[in-house]
Motif scaffolding. Structure first.
Motif, PDB file in Angstrom:
ATOM      1  N   LYS A   5       2.424 -17.003   5.083  1.00  0.00           N
ATOM      2  CA  LYS A   5       3.428 -17.572   5.981  1.00  0.00           C
ATOM      3  C   LYS A   5       3.648 -16.594   7.128  1.00  0.00           C
ATOM      4  N   VAL A   6       3.451 -17.077   8.349  1.00  0.00           N
ATOM      5  CA  VAL A   6       3.589 -16.257   9.552  1.00  0.00           C
ATOM      6  C   VAL A   6       4.684 -16.869  10.424  1.00  0.00           C
ATOM      7  N   VAL A   7       5.681 -16.062  10.755  1.00  0.00           N
ATOM      8  CA  VAL A   7       6.771 -16.518  11.617  1.00  0.00           C
ATOM      9  C   VAL A   7       6.955 -15.492  12.730  1.00  0.00           C
ATOM     10  N   ASP A   8       6.883 -15.957  13.958  1.00  0.00           N
ATOM     11  CA  ASP A   8       7.081 -15.091  15.126  1.00  0.00           C
ATOM     12  C   ASP A   8       6.210 -13.836  15.080  1.00  0.00           C
ATOM     13  N   GLY A   9       4.955 -14.013  14.691  1.00  0.00           N
ATOM     14  CA  GLY A   9       4.006 -12.908  14.706  1.00  0.00           C
ATOM     15  C   GLY A   9       4.083 -11.955  13.527  1.00  0.00           C
ATOM     16  N   ARG A  10       4.890 -12.258  12.526  1.00  0.00           N
ATOM     17  CA  ARG A  10       5.038 -11.406  11.336  1.00  0.00           C
ATOM     18  C   ARG A  10       4.665 -12.191  10.080  1.00  0.00           C
ATOM     19  N   ILE A  11       4.020 -11.507   9.145  1.00  0.00           N
ATOM     20  CA  ILE A  11       3.679 -12.120   7.867  1.00  0.00           C
ATOM     21  C   ILE A  11       4.886 -11.971   6.939  1.00  0.00           C
ATOM     22  N   PHE A  12       5.418 -13.097   6.471  1.00  0.00           N
ATOM     23  CA  PHE A  12       6.570 -13.088   5.573  1.00  0.00           C
ATOM     24  C   PHE A  12       6.158 -13.217   4.113  1.00  0.00           C
ATOM     25  N   GLU A  13       5.058 -13.913   3.852  1.00  0.00           N
ATOM     26  CA  GLU A  13       4.591 -14.098   2.478  1.00  0.00           C
ATOM     27  C   GLU A  13       3.073 -14.118   2.444  1.00  0.00           C
ATOM     28  N   GLU A  14       2.548 -13.543   1.382  1.00  0.00           N
ATOM     29  CA  GLU A  14       1.127 -13.682   1.039  1.00  0.00           C
ATOM     30  C   GLU A  14       1.105 -14.004  -0.440  1.00  0.00           C
ATOM     31  N   ILE A  15       0.800 -15.257  -0.735  1.00  0.00           N
ATOM     32  CA  ILE A  15       0.781 -15.697  -2.123  1.00  0.00           C
ATOM     33  C   ILE A  15      -0.618 -16.193  -2.426  1.00  0.00           C
ATOM     34  N   GLY A  16      -1.250 -15.562  -3.415  1.00  0.00           N
ATOM     35  CA  GLY A  16      -2.639 -15.881  -3.692  1.00  0.00           C
ATOM     36  C   GLY A  16      -2.886 -16.293  -5.122  1.00  0.00           C
ATOM     37  N   LEU A  17      -3.880 -17.119  -5.271  1.00  0.00           N
ATOM     38  CA  LEU A  17      -4.378 -17.510  -6.576  1.00  0.00           C
ATOM     39  C   LEU A  17      -5.781 -16.939  -6.681  1.00  0.00           C
ATOM     40  N   ASP A  18      -5.941 -15.966  -7.566  1.00  0.00           N
ATOM     41  CA  ASP A  18      -7.239 -15.310  -7.700  1.00  0.00           C
ATOM     42  C   ASP A  18      -7.840 -15.609  -9.055  1.00  0.00           C
ATOM     43  N   ASP A  19      -9.127 -15.374  -9.170  1.00  0.00           N
ATOM     44  CA  ASP A  19      -9.827 -15.553 -10.438  1.00  0.00           C
ATOM     45  C   ASP A  19      -9.623 -14.295 -11.273  1.00  0.00           C
ATOM     46  N   GLY A  20      -8.382 -14.089 -11.686  1.00  0.00           N
ATOM     47  CA  GLY A  20      -8.024 -12.907 -12.461  1.00  0.00           C
ATOM     48  C   GLY A  20      -8.738 -12.830 -13.788  1.00  0.00           C
ATOM     49  N   VAL A  21      -9.055 -13.970 -14.380  1.00  0.00           N
ATOM     50  CA  VAL A  21      -9.775 -13.959 -15.659  1.00  0.00           C
ATOM     51  C   VAL A  21     -11.124 -13.270 -15.485  1.00  0.00           C
ATOM     52  N   ALA A  22     -11.828 -13.593 -14.405  1.00  0.00           N
ATOM     53  CA  ALA A  22     -13.122 -12.953 -14.155  1.00  0.00           C
ATOM     54  C   ALA A  22     -12.947 -11.454 -13.961  1.00  0.00           C
ATOM     55  N   ALA A  23     -11.995 -11.049 -13.117  1.00  0.00           N
ATOM     56  CA  ALA A  23     -11.792  -9.624 -12.844  1.00  0.00           C
ATOM     57  C   ALA A  23     -11.410  -8.870 -14.111  1.00  0.00           C
ATOM     58  N   LEU A  24     -10.457  -9.393 -14.868  1.00  0.00           N
ATOM     59  CA  LEU A  24      -9.978  -8.693 -16.069  1.00  0.00           C
ATOM     60  C   LEU A  24     -11.033  -8.657 -17.167  1.00  0.00           C
ATOM     61  N   THR A  25     -11.855  -9.687 -17.246  1.00  0.00           N
ATOM     62  CA  THR A  25     -12.961  -9.668 -18.207  1.00  0.00           C
ATOM     63  C   THR A  25     -13.985  -8.607 -17.833  1.00  0.00           C
ATOM     64  N   GLN A  26     -14.332  -8.539 -16.548  1.00  0.00           N
ATOM     65  CA  GLN A  26     -15.288  -7.536 -16.077  1.00  0.00           C
ATOM     66  C   GLN A  26     -14.771  -6.115 -16.305  1.00  0.00           C
ATOM     67  N   LEU A  27     -13.449  -5.944 -16.213  1.00  0.00           N
ATOM     68  CA  LEU A  27     -12.846  -4.618 -16.408  1.00  0.00           C
ATOM     69  C   LEU A  27     -12.595  -4.301 -17.879  1.00  0.00           C
ATOM     70  N   GLY A  28     -12.852  -5.246 -18.759  1.00  0.00           N
ATOM     71  CA  GLY A  28     -12.694  -5.034 -20.192  1.00  0.00           C
ATOM     72  C   GLY A  28     -11.248  -5.138 -20.673  1.00  0.00           C
ATOM     73  N   LEU A  29     -10.360  -5.706 -19.861  1.00  0.00           N
ATOM     74  CA  LEU A  29      -8.957  -5.839 -20.255  1.00  0.00           C
ATOM     75  C   LEU A  29      -8.680  -7.114 -21.042  1.00  0.00           C
ATOM     76  N   ILE A  30      -9.560  -8.109 -20.905  1.00  0.00           N
ATOM     77  CA  ILE A  30      -9.492  -9.282 -21.764  1.00  0.00           C
ATOM     78  C   ILE A  30     -10.898  -9.587 -22.248  1.00  0.00           C
ATOM     79  N   LYS A  31     -10.972 -10.207 -23.389  1.00  0.00           N
ATOM     80  CA  LYS A  31     -12.272 -10.537 -24.005  1.00  0.00           C
ATOM     81  C   LYS A  31     -12.531 -12.041 -23.877  1.00  0.00           C
ATOM     82  N   THR A  32     -13.783 -12.408 -23.767  1.00  0.00           N
ATOM     83  CA  THR A  32     -14.133 -13.823 -23.757  1.00  0.00           C
ATOM     84  C   THR A  32     -14.040 -14.362 -25.171  1.00  0.00           C
ATOM     85  N   ALA A  33     -13.760 -15.643 -25.263  1.00  0.00           N
ATOM     86  CA  ALA A  33     -13.614 -16.304 -26.584  1.00  0.00           C
ATOM     87  C   ALA A  33     -14.943 -16.416 -27.269  1.00  0.00           C
TER      88      ALA A  33
END
Length: 149
Positions: free
Chosen positions: A121-149
Motif C-alpha cells: 500500500k503506497v500513499v503519497d509516495g510512502r509505503i504503509f504496508e507490505e503484506i506477502g504470501l510466500d511459499d514458506g513451506v518450501a523455504a522451511l523444508t529446505q532449511l530443515g525446520l519442517i519435515k515432509t510427510a
C-alpha cells in the motif's frame, strides 16, 4: 505519470534497494512510512522503520547472499501495487531465530529458494504496508525446520 505509475516506480525502488542483492537501508527512511507494517507468513510482523531495518540487518547477516527479484510485471490499482517474486539465499552466517517455527544454529550451509506474491500500500509516495504470501513451506523444508510427510 499516473498515480499507478508513480506507485510502481516506488515499489521498483523498494524491491531493488531493500530486497535486492545489495541492501541499502537508507531506502527505508526515504520511502517507508514511519509506522510501516511488514508482514510475511515466515516471520513475526514488523512495524516501523527501525524494526524493519533490524529485521533486514539480521536476515542478511544470517543469509549474506540473500536476494529477491521480480518474476512478473507489477500490477497497480489505486493505492495498491502487487508483485510476484522469487528469492532465497544460503545460511552461512550467525544463528537466525526470526522464523516462526524455529531457529537455525550458526552457518548451517542450507539454501532456501522460494516464491511469493506481495501486496503493498503506497500513499503519497510512502509505503504503509507490505503484506506477502510466500511459499514458506518450501523455504522451511529446505532449511530443515519442517519435515515432509
Amino acid at each position: 505519470m499516473t498515480k499507478q505509475e508513480d506507485n510502481k516506480a516506488i515499489i521498483v525502488r523498494w524491491f531493488t534497494d531493500f530486497w535486492g542483492e545489495t541492501c541499502d537501508l537508507s531506502v527505508v527512511d526515504d520511502i517507508a512510512a514511519p509506522d510501516m507494517l511488514l508482514k510475511y507468513s515466515l516471520h513475526e510482523p514488523r512495524r516501523g522503520r527501525d524494526d524493519i531495518k533490524a529485521f533486514m540487518t539480521d536476515f542478511r547477516a544470517a543469509f549474506p547472499d540473500l536476494n529477491f527479484w521480480a518474476t512478473a510485471d507489477l500490477i497497480a490499482e489505486g493505492d495498491y501495487v502487487v508483485g510476484q517474486w522469487e528469492g532465497g539465499g544460503t545460511h552461512t552466517g550467525p544463528p537466525f531465530s526470526d522464523f516462526l517455527v524455529g531457529s537455525l544454529p550458526a552457518a548451517t550451509g542450507r539454501t532456501m529458494r522460494f516464491t511469493g506474491t506481495t501486496v503493498l500500500k503506497v500513499v503519497d509516495g510512502r509505503i504503509f504496508e507490505e503484506i506477502g504470501l510466500d511459499d514458506g513451506v518450501a523455504a522451511l523444508t529446505q532449511l530443515g525446520l519442517i519435515k515432509t510427510a
